[in-house]
Design a protein around this motif. Structure first.
Motif, PDB file in Angstrom:
ATOM      1  N   GLU A  81       5.781  -8.771  -4.071  1.00 35.40           N
ATOM      2  CA  GLU A  81       7.332  -8.493  -4.003  1.00 35.40           C
ATOM      3  C   GLU A  81       8.051  -9.760  -4.368  1.00 35.40           C
ATOM      4  N   ARG A  82       7.413 -10.815  -3.887  1.00 34.48           N
ATOM      5  CA  ARG A  82       7.743 -12.535  -4.131  1.00 34.48           C
ATOM      6  C   ARG A  82       7.835 -12.628  -5.538  1.00 34.48           C
ATOM      7  N   LEU A  83       6.676 -12.677  -6.246  1.00 33.38           N
ATOM      8  CA  LEU A  83       6.618 -12.838  -7.485  1.00 33.38           C
ATOM      9  C   LEU A  83       7.518 -12.098  -8.476  1.00 33.38           C
ATOM     10  N   THR A  84       7.736 -10.927  -8.372  1.00 29.97           N
ATOM     11  CA  THR A  84       8.566 -10.065  -9.046  1.00 29.97           C
ATOM     12  C   THR A  84       9.843 -10.508  -8.877  1.00 29.97           C
ATOM     13  N   ALA A  85      10.093 -11.252  -7.618  1.00 33.21           N
ATOM     14  CA  ALA A  85      11.572 -11.495  -7.470  1.00 33.21           C
ATOM     15  C   ALA A  85      11.920 -13.020  -8.055  1.00 33.21           C
ATOM     16  N   ALA A 136       3.358  -3.817  -7.420  1.00 33.96           N
ATOM     17  CA  ALA A 136       4.836  -3.412  -7.180  1.00 33.96           C
ATOM     18  C   ALA A 136       5.544  -3.303  -8.220  1.00 33.96           C
ATOM     19  N   PRO A 137       6.617  -2.484  -8.164  1.00 33.19           N
ATOM     20  CA  PRO A 137       7.082  -1.688  -6.946  1.00 33.19           C
ATOM     21  C   PRO A 137       6.449  -0.469  -6.594  1.00 33.19           C
ATOM     22  N   TRP A 152       6.299   2.628  -7.111  1.00 36.40           N
ATOM     23  CA  TRP A 152       6.084   3.977  -8.101  1.00 36.40           C
ATOM     24  C   TRP A 152       4.782   3.267  -8.702  1.00 36.40           C
ATOM     25  N   LEU A 153       4.391   2.213  -8.794  1.00 29.70           N
ATOM     26  CA  LEU A 153       3.203   2.031  -9.832  1.00 29.70           C
ATOM     27  C   LEU A 153       2.030   2.575  -9.097  1.00 29.70           C
ATOM     28  N   HIS A 154       1.911   2.962  -7.738  1.00 25.11           N
ATOM     29  CA  HIS A 154       0.794   3.457  -7.202  1.00 25.11           C
ATOM     30  C   HIS A 154       0.505   4.971  -7.700  1.00 25.11           C
ATOM     31  N   GLU A 155       1.615   5.535  -8.287  1.00 26.54           N
ATOM     32  CA  GLU A 155       1.485   6.906  -8.824  1.00 26.54           C
ATOM     33  C   GLU A 155       1.206   6.923 -10.324  1.00 26.54           C
ATOM     34  N   ALA A 156       0.973   5.696 -10.828  1.00 24.56           N
ATOM     35  CA  ALA A 156       0.905   5.556 -12.299  1.00 24.56           C
ATOM     36  C   ALA A 156      -0.549   5.344 -12.506  1.00 24.56           C
ATOM     37  N   PRO A 157      -1.028   5.814 -13.719  1.00 24.04           N
ATOM     38  CA  PRO A 157      -2.694   6.010 -14.281  1.00 24.04           C
ATOM     39  C   PRO A 157      -2.901   4.701 -14.550  1.00 24.04           C
TER      40      PRO A 157
END
Length: 233
Positions: free
Chosen positions: A18-22, A47-48, A50-55
């Motif tokens: 979260e910190r890195l993407t910010a 992160a974010p 929704w990536l946990h649902e990505a392949p």
């Protein structure tokens, strides 16, 4: 400090993502671990949410050997943060791997923050953002953040595997002691009083059976609580 004082190791890397993407900033960040010789790899977290649902694992398994950044780090000893534009040939932008990643998770411009790893392996953070490439200022930030990534990686591993009763706050003090900070400087960094730092330091020494800073840091490194200092050469 949220990272250093997290009580559950599963939360350490998501906080850092979260910190890195910010800070860079980026649209997404993925912690990747791969074994080049075995041809296996996986995404550990990202992160974010929704990536946990990505392949991600399927993408890594299918395309790791042709991905310019993954191939570069797995085949060399280089641990310098680089962008995709630094290592990709013109063919990459027309490849099946590029378009598969772009369709699945919006892969476009990327930057890698590699962690320490054995030869033939890659462990590190890959960040992506749409359209706008990463500039020299982003690489400067990534270079500064890379040492933090290694420290956090060891910290998370310690929380999972080391049978130690050192508390998260004592661990934060120990990390800063290893950086050479005084009790006053540590108190300023952590937002606590100097006498509180001294108390934490005394607890760390007692738990490590040490009488001074050098001995405590040496024992902590042997236990895997702290990373070894980089070779001066």
């Amino acid at each position: 400090m949220d990272i250093l004082t997290a009580r559950e190791p599963v939360r350490v890397w998501p906080l850092l993502m979260e910190r890195l993407t910010a800070d860079l900033p980026g649209d997404l960040a993925v912690l990747i671990d791969l074994d080049w010789e075995a041809g296996t790899g996986r995404a550990l977290t990202g992160a974010p949410d929704w990536l946990h649902e990505a392949p991600l694992d399927a993408l890594i398994h299918s395309h790791m050997r042709v991905h310019p950044l993954l191939r570069h780090y797995a085949q060399t000893a280089d641990r310098t943060p680089l962008t995709l534009d630094d290592v990709a040939s013109d063919d990459w932008w027309d490849s099946e791997a590029y378009w598969a990643g772009k369709e699945a998770i919006g892969i476009d411009r990327q930057i890698a923050l590699p962690l320490r790893s054995e030869p033939g392996r890659f462990r590190g953070v890959i960040m992506s953002r749409e359209g706008v490439g990463y500039a020299s200022a982003d690489l400067e930030y990534a270079a500064l953040a890379r040492s933090l990534l290694d420290t956090v990686d060891v910290h998370a591993a310690m929380m999972r595997t080391v049978d130690s009763d050192i508390t998260p706050r004592e661990m934060a003090v120990l990390v800063l002691l290893a950086e050479g900070l005084t009790a006053r400087a540590i108190g300023s960094r952590l937002g606590i009083k100097e006498r509180t730092v001294v108390k934490h330091k005394e607890n760390v020494y007692r738990k490590l059976s040490a009488n001074d800073r050098v001995t405590a840091i040496g024992k902590a490194r042997r236990l895997g609580l702290l990373t070894e200092p980089p070779d001066s050469g």
